[in-house]
Each structure stands twice: as structure tokens, then as C-alpha cells.
Scaffold this motif. Structure first.
Motif, PDB file in Angstrom:
ATOM      1  N   THR A   1       0.811  -1.211   0.000  1.00 61.19           N
ATOM      2  CA  THR A   1       0.000   0.000   0.000  1.00 61.19           C
ATOM      3  C   THR A   1       0.846   1.263   0.000  1.00 61.19           C
ATOM      4  O   THR A   1       0.304   2.355   0.085  1.00 61.19           O
ATOM      5  CB  THR A   1      -0.957   0.018   1.209  1.00 61.19           C
ATOM      6  N   THR A   2       2.156   1.114  -0.082  1.00 61.40           N
ATOM      7  CA  THR A   2       3.014   2.293  -0.130  1.00 61.40           C
ATOM      8  C   THR A   2       3.030   2.839  -1.560  1.00 61.40           C
ATOM      9  O   THR A   2       2.966   2.081  -2.519  1.00 61.40           O
ATOM     10  CB  THR A   2       4.452   1.974   0.319  1.00 61.40           C
ATOM     11  N   PRO A   3       3.108   4.161  -1.694  1.00 63.18           N
ATOM     12  CA  PRO A   3       3.128   4.742  -3.049  1.00 63.18           C
ATOM     13  C   PRO A   3       4.449   4.455  -3.757  1.00 63.18           C
ATOM     14  O   PRO A   3       5.474   4.209  -3.114  1.00 63.18           O
ATOM     15  CB  PRO A   3       2.955   6.238  -2.793  1.00 63.18           C
ATOM     16  N   ALA A   4       4.417   4.491  -5.063  1.00 66.57           N
ATOM     17  CA  ALA A   4       5.630   4.311  -5.849  1.00 66.57           C
ATOM     18  C   ALA A   4       6.533   5.523  -5.651  1.00 66.57           C
ATOM     19  O   ALA A   4       6.065   6.654  -5.534  1.00 66.57           O
ATOM     20  CB  ALA A   4       5.274   4.145  -7.322  1.00 66.57           C
ATOM     21  N   LEU A   5       7.822   5.265  -5.594  1.00 66.52           N
ATOM     22  CA  LEU A   5       8.801   6.343  -5.417  1.00 66.52           C
ATOM     23  C   LEU A   5       9.356   6.752  -6.774  1.00 66.52           C
ATOM     24  O   LEU A   5       9.484   5.917  -7.652  1.00 66.52           O
ATOM     25  CB  LEU A   5       9.925   5.880  -4.498  1.00 66.52           C
ATOM     26  N   PRO A   6       9.715   7.986  -6.955  1.00 70.08           N
ATOM     27  CA  PRO A   6       9.608   9.114  -6.039  1.00 70.08           C
ATOM     28  C   PRO A   6       8.173   9.641  -5.962  1.00 70.08           C
ATOM     29  O   PRO A   6       7.393   9.492  -6.903  1.00 70.08           O
ATOM     30  CB  PRO A   6      10.531  10.169  -6.646  1.00 70.08           C
ATOM     31  N   VAL A   7       7.859  10.242  -4.819  1.00 65.34           N
ATOM     32  CA  VAL A   7       6.531  10.823  -4.617  1.00 65.34           C
ATOM     33  C   VAL A   7       6.685  12.165  -3.906  1.00 65.34           C
ATOM     34  O   VAL A   7       7.568  12.327  -3.065  1.00 65.34           O
ATOM     35  CB  VAL A   7       5.612   9.860  -3.822  1.00 65.34           C
ATOM     36  N   THR A   8       5.863  13.120  -4.295  1.00 66.60           N
ATOM     37  CA  THR A   8       5.887  14.446  -3.682  1.00 66.60           C
ATOM     38  C   THR A   8       4.552  14.690  -2.989  1.00 66.60           C
ATOM     39  O   THR A   8       3.501  14.511  -3.588  1.00 66.60           O
ATOM     40  CB  THR A   8       6.129  15.543  -4.739  1.00 66.60           C
TER      41      THR A   8
END
Length: 150
Positions: free
Chosen positions: A5-12
Motif C-alpha cells: 500500500t506504499t506509493p511508488a517512489l519518487p513521490v511528492t
């Protein structure tokens, strides 16, 4: 929260609505004050310039207030607050906090300090801020010191 459930990196992460309002207000205020300065016939060149300079300064303050963001990538997090930026390795972030009533996220750091991350703030988008704080917390847990001990 699991790693899936973690967002794909990179994320702003940034307060988008607040930023849009501040930038729009700054530009509008600059245009209106400048137009008023040019339309007032009794003003001399120096007075008109002072109107425009004042409008530019106030707009600049709003641009600074719209600057905060949190950028997460594979190596860590960059926290950009109003006038300062700080790069943190994932291992430096022990906990991501957004408690009820907090004006923004606080990061508990490995050096024993707490750092505000103004890029995630409930303000006018509470649900979005809670979602972003959870996502950053999940990233910190999956990339930080707790991930190293697995």
C-alpha cells in the motif's frame, strides 16, 4: 500498513489546494494593486513604484508560504519548509506523526529531535493530509530502521 500500500517512489506530498489558493491570491493581489497604482492620477512615479514594490513583497511572502513539500525517493526524504530544506535518510526518520489538532506532520528523528514537515498539513484538505501522512509513515516503516532489522 503493508509494503503493497506504499506509493511508488519518487513521490511528492504538498498541500495542493492551499498552494493553489496562495499563488492565485498572490498573483491577483499583485495585479490589482499595480492596476490601482497606475490608475490613481494623483500619485507620482515614486509612489506608484512603492505600491508595486509593496505588492511584489506581499506576493513574495505568499509564494514562500506556498513552498512547503515533502519529496520521498529511494534514498530518503527531502523536507522543504517555508525558508529551509533538509535532506533526511530513511534511517533518520523514526516516526511520522499527524495527531488530531496538529497543524502539520511532525517527524521524530533518530537524533532525538522532532521536525515539522509543512508539506503535509490538514488545513483545507484534511482527508488528503491524513492519506499522505499514512503513505509517508508506510514508506518510513518500509525503508527506515525498522526495515533494516527484518
Amino acid at each position: 500498513m503493508s509494503k503493497s500500500t506504499t506509493p511508488a517512489l519518487p513521490v511528492t506530498f504538498r498541500p495542493g489546494r492551499t498552494r493553489a489558493i496562495m499563488l492565485t491570491l498572490g498573483a491577483t493581489m499583485f495585479v490589482v494593486v499595480t492596476a490601482v497604482a497606475l490608475m490613481l492620477e494623483r500619485l507620482g512615479p515614486g509612489e506608484r513604484a512603492s505600491f508595486v514594490l509593496t505588492a511584489a513583497l506581499l506576493s513574495g511572502v505568499l509564494v514562500l508560504l506556498s513552498r512547503p513539500k515533502v519529496v520521498a525517493d529511494e534514498d530518503g526524504v527531502t523536507v522543504v519548509n517555508i525558508t529551509r530544506s533538509r535532506r533526511l535518510a530513511w534511517a533518520e526518520i523514526l516516526k511520522v506523526n499527524l495527531r488530531p489538532g496538529d497543524p502539520w506532520v511532525f517527524l521524530d528523528l533518530s537524533d532525538g529531535t522532532s521536525m515539522p514537515a509543512l508539506g503535509i498539513q490538514p488545513g483545507i484538505a484534511k482527508e488528503s493530509a491524513i492519506r499522505d501522512a499514512r503513505a509517508l509513515r508506510a514508506l518510513a516503516e518500509s525503508h527506515g530502521t525498522s526495515a533494516e532489522t527484518r
